[in-house]
Design a protein around this motif. Sequence first.
Motif, PDB file in Angstrom:
ATOM      1  N   UNK A 276       0.857  -1.359  -0.049  1.00 52.48           N
ATOM      2  CA  UNK A 276      -0.079   0.215  -0.320  1.00 52.48           C
ATOM      3  C   UNK A 276       0.777   1.226   0.007  1.00 52.48           C
ATOM      4  N   UNK A 277       0.283   2.426  -0.594  1.00 49.93           N
ATOM      5  CA  UNK A 277       0.948   3.566  -0.793  1.00 49.93           C
ATOM      6  C   UNK A 277       1.574   4.157   0.452  1.00 49.93           C
ATOM      7  N   UNK A 278       0.606   4.046   1.397  1.00 49.97           N
ATOM      8  CA  UNK A 278       0.895   4.772   2.798  1.00 49.97           C
ATOM      9  C   UNK A 278       2.118   4.150   3.222  1.00 49.97           C
ATOM     10  N   UNK A 279       2.216   2.949   3.420  1.00 52.26           N
ATOM     11  CA  UNK A 279       3.537   2.282   3.834  1.00 52.26           C
ATOM     12  C   UNK A 279       4.673   2.720   3.157  1.00 52.26           C
ATOM     13  N   UNK A 280       4.720   2.877   1.900  1.00 53.84           N
ATOM     14  CA  UNK A 280       5.708   3.318   1.108  1.00 53.84           C
ATOM     15  C   UNK A 280       5.897   4.667   1.441  1.00 53.84           C
ATOM     16  N   UNK A 281       5.222   5.839   1.602  1.00 55.32           N
ATOM     17  CA  UNK A 281       5.254   6.995   2.054  1.00 55.32           C
ATOM     18  C   UNK A 281       5.648   7.302   3.292  1.00 55.32           C
ATOM     19  N   UNK A 282       5.541   6.180   4.210  1.00 52.28           N
ATOM     20  CA  UNK A 282       5.875   6.319   5.727  1.00 52.28           C
ATOM     21  C   UNK A 282       7.496   5.929   5.695  1.00 52.28           C
ATOM     22  N   UNK A 283       7.725   4.943   4.881  1.00 54.39           N
ATOM     23  CA  UNK A 283       9.191   4.483   4.746  1.00 54.39           C
ATOM     24  C   UNK A 283      10.214   5.561   4.237  1.00 54.39           C
ATOM     25  N   UNK A 284       9.530   6.144   3.169  1.00 51.65           N
ATOM     26  CA  UNK A 284      10.245   7.424   2.512  1.00 51.65           C
ATOM     27  C   UNK A 284      10.622   8.482   3.688  1.00 51.65           C
ATOM     28  N   UNK A 285       9.385   8.704   4.094  1.00 51.34           N
ATOM     29  CA  UNK A 285       9.703   9.785   5.523  1.00 51.34           C
ATOM     30  C   UNK A 285      10.669   9.401   6.295  1.00 51.34           C
ATOM     31  N   UNK A 286      10.586   8.173   6.913  1.00 53.17           N
ATOM     32  CA  UNK A 286      11.438   7.738   7.914  1.00 53.17           C
ATOM     33  C   UNK A 286      13.233   7.528   7.390  1.00 53.17           C
ATOM     34  N   UNK A 287      13.256   7.393   5.957  1.00 54.40           N
ATOM     35  CA  UNK A 287      14.625   7.449   5.495  1.00 54.40           C
ATOM     36  C   UNK A 287      14.969   8.780   5.527  1.00 54.40           C
ATOM     37  N   UNK A 288      14.029   9.627   4.971  1.00 53.65           N
ATOM     38  CA  UNK A 288      14.622  10.926   4.713  1.00 53.65           C
ATOM     39  C   UNK A 288      14.869  11.545   6.074  1.00 53.65           C
ATOM     40  N   UNK A 289      14.452  11.369   7.081  1.00 57.28           N
ATOM     41  CA  UNK A 289      14.616  12.003   8.463  1.00 57.28           C
ATOM     42  C   UNK A 289      15.616  11.154   9.530  1.00 57.28           C
ATOM     43  N   UNK A 290      15.940  10.029   8.679  1.00 62.43           N
ATOM     44  CA  UNK A 290      16.991   9.403   9.580  1.00 62.43           C
ATOM     45  C   UNK A 290      18.522   9.464   9.028  1.00 62.43           C
ATOM     46  N   UNK A 291      18.719  10.061   7.809  1.00 63.58           N
ATOM     47  CA  UNK A 291      19.854   9.872   6.978  1.00 63.58           C
ATOM     48  C   UNK A 291      20.941  10.548   8.114  1.00 63.58           C
ATOM     49  N   UNK A 292      20.713  11.589   8.674  1.00 62.99           N
ATOM     50  CA  UNK A 292      21.740  12.265   9.172  1.00 62.99           C
ATOM     51  C   UNK A 292      21.917  12.021  10.787  1.00 62.99           C
ATOM     52  N   UNK A 293      21.244  11.002  11.034  1.00 65.23           N
ATOM     53  CA  UNK A 293      21.592  10.341  12.629  1.00 65.23           C
ATOM     54  C   UNK A 293      22.811   9.425  12.364  1.00 65.23           C
TER      55      UNK A 293
END
Length: 624
Positions: free
Chosen positions: A551-568
């Motif tokens: 489902x698209x909402x899980x893909x979008x959630x994964x993209x946001x998670x990847x985007x906000x954890x790259x600098x950690x």
Amino acid sequence: MLKFILASRKRNDNQAKLLERNTFQGKLVGEEAFVRIAPAVSGVADCPTAHNLFRALAGDDKGISFSIWSTYINELLKVHEGRKSYQSQEFPQVSKEKVLCLGSSRKQPVIKWEKNMAWPGKLTLTDRALYFEAVGLVGEKDTVRLDLTRNDSRVEKTKVGPLGSNLFDSAIAVSSGPESESLVLEFVDLGGEMRRDVWYAFINEVISLYKFIREYGPKDGDQSVFDIYGAQRGKNRAVTHAVNAIARLQALQFMKRTLEEPTKLVQFSYLQNAPYGDVVLQTLAVNFWGGPIIKKLTDSDDETDSDVRSTGEIPESSNHVFDIDGSVYLRKWMRSPSWGSNASLAFWRNTSVRQGVVLSKNLVVADMTLVEKAAMTCRDKYKVAEKTQATIDAAMIEGIPSNIDLFKELVLPLTLTARNFERLRRWDDPLVTASFLALVYTLIFRNLLSYTFPVTLMILSAGMLVLKGLKEQGRLGRFFGKVTIYDQPPSNTIQKILALKEAMREVEKYLQNVNVVLLKIRSILLAGHPQVTTEIALVLLLGSTILLLVPFKYILAFVIFDLFTRELEFRRQMVIAFMSFLKEQWEAVPAAPVVVLPFEDKESATEQKTQVEKVKPERTQSRS
């Protein structure tokens, strides 16, 4: 005693006249009164262009004085008297045409440019054509006639000069169709700069006149004009309006009180490009060709209305157009597409005179005629368009650095938004970032994404309305909304050349990089490197499978998670390694080959081809 009384009475009359003259000299006529009264005098002003005529006569003053008005009338009378004195015997073909103006004098010559050669001559404009009589080296005269009544006739401003250079911006190009050659004429004016523009307005008015007649008037040979009283003289009325408009522009030219765009002073040219001009042209057509019915209409004259009364009258429900005095303009004459526009339909639904007394279609007491109503709306819309264009002209700043600074200032809100988002992504303020992520994931998993865009539009509209209310209250200041930039420091010519060279080098480098990217993409799509194409195709296939199954909402959630954890800390090294891998793979992709052929002139290529074709039959004949 009687002589004394007569002398005293004469002295009193002279004093009264002098007092009356002084009284008139101190008064000024405003624009509203001028626009209302001046068109009532035949030939003095036209209703659609009366406001522009007022601006030309008034200049920087608030109104028109009696001296300016009397000078204008005197110059206008001189123009009409001068037309009577024009000698048309030199041109036998002009005998059936009316000469409007001549263009030839020692101080103001007219030069014809043809094949980089300049030929002086005499220019004659009539109500149907343009004549140029060139003077040859041995005194021979060659007359060129351009028919301005044709559908493809056009005139445009151009530049001329020796050896094909565009040195002089004082010429026009006139043609009577795509098949005819353009007549390039230069108007040399030693006393000003408006002569070319004025002649352009003259010729364009004649062309626009016959365009108006073709679109809004009956066809040639249409017998229905004899069913409407005065319709057969409609074409002559239109021509008279154009002739008088050109005469007024000539008078203003002699007074040196023309506008920057003289086409605004001639109504047919002005209405061709003015907003709401089509509706004004429709009212003029109804005024020229409309009239009472003098003969019962046949079925061919009224195809849309079969219920024609025996008396020749037309019911109000017909598709014909009626003037305020009951004059009829037939439906079959409405060939212009502008009759079907929304503005036209709205105007003709409300044409009745609710107040005032209708004396004729050109005279209404305590109200306005149809032409005046349409012209007033056109004038208001044109003023709005002029204000809008003035803001656009003010935004056209010269210089690349200044335009770059203006662009930076305009995109500043987007820049600030990107900076704030970058701060969120880097967790500069952990509490704010956590709150933002909580809000985003709530919208995703609560299935509220469909409401995000409408709510955003509602917030934007509410903010705009709040700003509008605050600005109307004067609480935002006079300078709110204005864009402010700083001027560039002064520089000499060498510095400007170096800066331009550096800018061109940067642009060239940017274009090279873009071309390389496009060539690599082309190589991938066209299998220029099969291994890379296979890998990219498999990646795209895997991505499409994931999009279909997850489902698209899980893909979008994964993209946001990847985007906000790259600098950690726990992902930074992983992201760096992955980006390095992608960069290496991209650099390994070869670009598509580019072949640069030597320059080859098309004319020489065609000549060589024809020579080869001629040689081939000669060789075959020699062999045989």
